[in-house]
Motif scaffolding. Structure first.
Motif, mmCIF file in Angstrom:
data_model
loop_
_atom_site.group_PDB
_atom_site.id
_atom_site.type_symbol
_atom_site.label_atom_id
_atom_site.label_comp_id
_atom_site.label_asym_id
_atom_site.label_seq_id
_atom_site.Cartn_x
_atom_site.Cartn_y
_atom_site.Cartn_z
ATOM 1 N N ILE A 187 13.734 -2.313 -5.983
ATOM 2 C CA ILE A 187 12.676 -1.813 -5.094
ATOM 3 C C ILE A 187 11.526 -2.819 -5.041
ATOM 4 O O ILE A 187 11.037 -3.187 -3.977
ATOM 5 C CB ILE A 187 12.166 -0.437 -5.582
ATOM 6 N N ASP B 275 4.680 18.385 -0.723
ATOM 7 C CA ASP B 275 4.005 19.072 -1.836
ATOM 8 C C ASP B 275 3.811 20.551 -1.522
ATOM 9 O O ASP B 275 2.717 21.106 -1.676
ATOM 10 C CB ASP B 275 2.641 18.430 -2.135
ATOM 11 N N TYR C 260 13.824 6.653 -11.088
ATOM 12 C CA TYR C 260 14.503 5.354 -10.976
ATOM 13 C C TYR C 260 14.720 4.691 -12.343
ATOM 14 O O TYR C 260 13.844 4.739 -13.204
ATOM 15 C CB TYR C 260 13.659 4.403 -10.116
ATOM 16 N N PRO D 152 15.922 0.799 -1.017
ATOM 17 C CA PRO D 152 17.052 0.677 -1.934
ATOM 18 C C PRO D 152 17.216 1.955 -2.761
ATOM 19 O O PRO D 152 16.220 2.554 -3.166
ATOM 20 C CB PRO D 152 16.660 -0.496 -2.842
ATOM 21 N N ARG E 207 18.020 4.875 -1.948
ATOM 22 C CA ARG E 207 17.786 6.155 -1.289
ATOM 23 C C ARG E 207 18.618 6.276 -0.008
ATOM 24 O O ARG E 207 18.383 7.150 0.811
ATOM 25 C CB ARG E 207 16.282 6.336 -0.972
ATOM 26 N N ILE F 99 4.881 -0.234 -8.034
ATOM 27 C CA ILE F 99 4.336 -0.985 -6.890
ATOM 28 C C ILE F 99 2.833 -1.210 -7.080
ATOM 29 O O ILE F 99 2.297 -2.263 -6.754
ATOM 30 C CB ILE F 99 4.637 -0.233 -5.572
ATOM 31 N N ARG G 182 10.814 14.084 -9.246
ATOM 32 C CA ARG G 182 9.534 13.807 -9.907
ATOM 33 C C ARG G 182 8.640 12.918 -9.026
ATOM 34 O O ARG G 182 9.122 12.294 -8.085
ATOM 35 C CB ARG G 182 9.823 13.107 -11.236
ATOM 36 N N PRO G 183 7.330 12.851 -9.352
ATOM 37 C CA PRO G 183 6.434 11.984 -8.579
ATOM 38 C C PRO G 183 6.943 10.544 -8.521
ATOM 39 O O PRO G 183 7.469 10.039 -9.510
ATOM 40 C CB PRO G 183 5.118 12.044 -9.365
ATOM 41 N N GLY G 184 6.806 9.949 -7.346
ATOM 42 C CA GLY G 184 7.171 8.550 -7.199
ATOM 43 C C GLY G 184 8.667 8.301 -7.113
ATOM 44 O O GLY G 184 9.124 7.168 -7.215
ATOM 45 N N LYS H 68 13.552 -1.422 4.197
ATOM 46 C CA LYS H 68 14.713 -0.902 3.469
ATOM 47 C C LYS H 68 14.245 -0.021 2.316
ATOM 48 O O LYS H 68 13.209 -0.280 1.705
ATOM 49 C CB LYS H 68 15.525 -2.064 2.895
ATOM 50 N N THR I 76 8.694 11.417 -0.285
ATOM 51 C CA THR I 76 7.865 11.296 0.910
ATOM 52 C C THR I 76 8.336 10.147 1.796
ATOM 53 O O THR I 76 8.503 10.305 3.008
ATOM 54 C CB THR I 76 6.391 11.054 0.512
ATOM 55 N N THR J 153 0.846 -1.202 0.000
ATOM 56 C CA THR J 153 0.000 0.000 0.000
ATOM 57 C C THR J 153 0.882 1.252 0.000
ATOM 58 O O THR J 153 2.022 1.212 0.454
ATOM 59 C CB THR J 153 -0.935 0.047 1.240
ATOM 60 N N PRO J 154 0.333 2.377 -0.513
ATOM 61 C CA PRO J 154 1.148 3.585 -0.659
ATOM 62 C C PRO J 154 1.658 4.158 0.661
ATOM 63 O O PRO J 154 2.710 4.796 0.690
ATOM 64 C CB PRO J 154 0.197 4.594 -1.313
ATOM 65 N N ALA K 96 8.264 4.893 -8.763
ATOM 66 C CA ALA K 96 8.141 3.653 -7.983
ATOM 67 C C ALA K 96 6.692 3.388 -7.578
ATOM 68 O O ALA K 96 6.281 2.238 -7.429
ATOM 69 C CB ALA K 96 9.022 3.720 -6.741
ATOM 70 N N ARG K 97 5.905 4.475 -7.426
ATOM 71 C CA ARG K 97 4.509 4.272 -7.041
ATOM 72 C C ARG K 97 3.778 3.477 -8.119
ATOM 73 O O ARG K 97 3.026 2.549 -7.828
ATOM 74 C CB ARG K 97 3.808 5.623 -6.844
ATOM 75 N N GLY L 8 10.376 8.829 -4.424
ATOM 76 C CA GLY L 8 10.713 8.418 -3.060
ATOM 77 C C GLY L 8 10.945 9.548 -2.067
ATOM 78 O O GLY L 8 11.480 9.313 -0.987
HETATM 79 N N1 ATP Z 1 13.617 3.402 -2.804
HETATM 80 C C1 ATP Z 1 12.411 2.917 -2.534
HETATM 81 N N2 ATP Z 1 12.257 1.723 -1.962
HETATM 82 C C2 ATP Z 1 11.032 1.220 -1.683
HETATM 83 N N3 ATP Z 1 9.884 1.850 -1.968
HETATM 84 C C3 ATP Z 1 9.966 3.058 -2.555
HETATM 85 C C4 ATP Z 1 11.220 3.657 -2.864
HETATM 86 N N4 ATP Z 1 10.999 4.851 -3.435
HETATM 87 C C5 ATP Z 1 9.668 5.002 -3.500
HETATM 88 N N5 ATP Z 1 9.036 3.933 -2.964
HETATM 89 C C6 ATP Z 1 7.584 3.741 -2.849
HETATM 90 O O1 ATP Z 1 6.982 4.320 -4.001
HETATM 91 C C7 ATP Z 1 5.806 5.045 -3.667
HETATM 92 C C8 ATP Z 1 5.972 6.497 -4.048
HETATM 93 O O2 ATP Z 1 7.017 7.085 -3.283
HETATM 94 P P1 ATP Z 1 6.881 8.523 -2.612
HETATM 95 O O3 ATP Z 1 5.461 8.779 -2.210
HETATM 96 O O4 ATP Z 1 7.906 8.649 -1.578
HETATM 97 O O5 ATP Z 1 7.234 9.422 -3.867
HETATM 98 P P2 ATP Z 1 7.294 10.991 -3.965
HETATM 99 O O6 ATP Z 1 8.576 11.298 -4.626
HETATM 100 O O7 ATP Z 1 7.025 11.608 -2.642
HETATM 101 O O8 ATP Z 1 6.113 11.259 -4.976
HETATM 102 P P3 ATP Z 1 5.052 12.483 -5.059
HETATM 103 O O9 ATP Z 1 5.839 13.663 -5.545
HETATM 104 O O10 ATP Z 1 4.073 11.989 -6.060
HETATM 105 O O11 ATP Z 1 4.479 12.649 -3.675
HETATM 106 C C9 ATP Z 1 5.596 4.818 -2.187
HETATM 107 O O12 ATP Z 1 4.725 3.729 -2.023
HETATM 108 C C10 ATP Z 1 6.984 4.487 -1.680
HETATM 109 O O13 ATP Z 1 6.910 3.668 -0.532
#
Ligand code: ATP
Length: 397
Positions: free
Chosen positions: A208, A135, A200, A21, A23, A252, A53-55, A19, A59, A12-13, A248-249, A57
């Motif tokens: 990941i 954000d 990524y 990876p 980051r 996943i 960019r979105p996703g 871990k 957050t 889930t988000p 990565a979002r 990592g």
């Molecule tokens: N290195 C990583 N290892 C494991 N899971 C990751 C990794 N990077 C991102 N994720 C997972 O990918 C999803 C998106 O990551 P995250 O919300 O941190 O992105 P973000 O950069 O904050 O995106 P946004 O700008 O859209 O908020 C989450 O579910 C997060 O747990």
């Protein structure tokens, strides 16, 4: 029935994995920037910007750093505020207050009064916190740069009231455009500490997915090739113009959907066909928490647009009027009083700026210019499903 999941929550988000990876470097940088504050709380006012960019990592890395803060200091707290949900300074302050267990009044006070109350109570409680504003551009876009400037320049405020520095600040954003909008003194108070999060690559997405799969799925439920297949569509690719890649979002989410399909079909393992179907059904640019945040009737109007496009499979665009008719029908079904024409225009403008729909004006035809609407990049079936779920949940039907 064969089982697929070991712990579904790990896909889930909101889940913070054991871990992260690729980051480790960013996490280390955060620890270094804040080490002085953690060792001697109140001695300085550190501020760091995370961009990517979105996703990518941002957050999850910040939250993981939050866990480290809690472990390494019994005096400093970590507070994570979504500016997507809190778009004014007063709403940010209230959220900080709630998370620090400080009761500040819900209404009846100006932002300055709220800030003063919060700072007084924090001093009284002798509390310290690292506040992450996620954000943050939503705060700047909605409330103007002054709101954020006030928080960045809090250092002066502490000095003038003879208090110690109570906060550290993490600002999370896709890029630095929010910083350019700040006045000069806020910009210089913010400083240049920026941590970058690159999209990524395929190999990184694979790793990941592997660590997440090990937590979420039973050993026999997947082959590594299945994860490679997902990494191929989600990782960045120099030959592709698709700027959702490296997210990565997205990766996943595909893995979760494919696992669910395997489970639903009673399969012992995830098969390539489940992945193909999952890819077809996964939302790309739109996030369901963002859909949830739209006003109810904006959601119904968006559903009307989706339905009109579905009913006209041969045409990429539908005219505004068609969506408006469909909206009336939906309102009747839901027993809701329809909003006026001008309000629907406002909704359309908002949906367009948020990137949910694309619009263009046609000059063709006898009846002058019409506004045309399209949704080029999302699977309509999934969007409809998601919207219905959210709307019906909200209406309690
Ligand atoms: N290195 C990583 N290892 C494991 N899971 C990751 C990794 N990077 C991102 N994720 C997972 O990918 C999803 C998106 O990551 P995250 O919300 O941190 O992105 P973000 O950069 O904050 O995106 P946004 O700008 O859209 O908020 C989450 O579910 C997060 O747990």
């Amino acid at each position: 029935m064969p089982r697929i999941f070991r712990n579904e929550a790990a896909l889930t988000p909101e889940y913070i994995p054991g871990k992260l990876p690729h980051r480790e470097e960013q996490l280390k940088q955060l620890e270094t920037y804040f080490s002085g504050f953690l060792e001697e709380p109140g001695s300085m006012y550190p501020k760091v910007v995370l961009i990517g960019r979105p996703g990518s990592g941002k957050t999850v890395t910040s939250r993981k750093f939050g866990n480290y803060v809690i472990k390494s200091s019994n005096r400093v707290r970590y507070v994570h505020v979504s500016c997507f949900l809190n778009r004014t300074l007063s709403s940010v302050l209230k959220d900080v207050g709630v998370q620090l267990n400080i009761a500040i009044p819900k209404r009846g006070f100006s932002t300055e009064e709220l800030l003063k109350m919060l700072l007084d109570m924090i001093k009284e409680k002798d509390a310290y916190a690292i506040v992450a504003l996620d954000d943050v551009f939503h705060l700047v876009n909605n409330s103007g740069p002054h709101a954020l400037g006030t928080l960045i320049r809090l250092g002066e405020e502490y000095v003038s009231r003879g208090d110690r520095y109570r906060f550290g600040l993490i600002l999370i954003s896709q890029d630095l455009t929010f910083r350019d909008q700040l006045d000069r003194s806020s910009q210089s108070a913010l400083g240049n500490a920026v941590i970058k999060f690159e999209p990524y690559t395929k190999d990184q997405i694979f790793e990941i997915l592997l660590t997440r799969a090990q937590e979420a799925l039973l050993d026999g439920a997947y082959d590594e090739e299945i994860l490679e297949m997902i990494a191929d569509v989600a990782g960045i690719d120099e030959n592709s113009m698709d700027d959702h890649r490296g997210d990565a979002r997205y990766a996943i989410d595909i893995l979760w959907r494919a696992s669910k399909l395997a489970e639903m079909k009673g399969s012992e393992r995830i098969l390539p066909e489940h992945v193909r179907e999952a890819i077809k059904n996964t939302l790309r640019g739109i996030r369901s928490d963002e859909l949830r945040m739209l006003p109810l009737h904006e959601k119904i109007f968006l559903l009307a647009i989706v339905k009109s496009l579905t009913k006209n499979p041969n045409s990429p665009y539908i005219p505004f009027g068609l969506a408006e008719d469909e909206y009336q029908v939906l309102c009747e079904q839901y027993g809701e009083e329809p909003r006026k024409h001008t309000q629907l225009w406002e909704y359309l403008k908002d949906l367009n700026t948020k990137g949910f729909v694309e619009t263009r004006t046609s000059s063709k035809g006898m009846r002058g210019r019409t506004t045309l609407i399209s949704i080029p990049s999302e699977p309509l079936v999934t969007l409809e499903e998601e919207l219905r779920k959210i709307i019906e949940g909200e209406l309690g039907t």
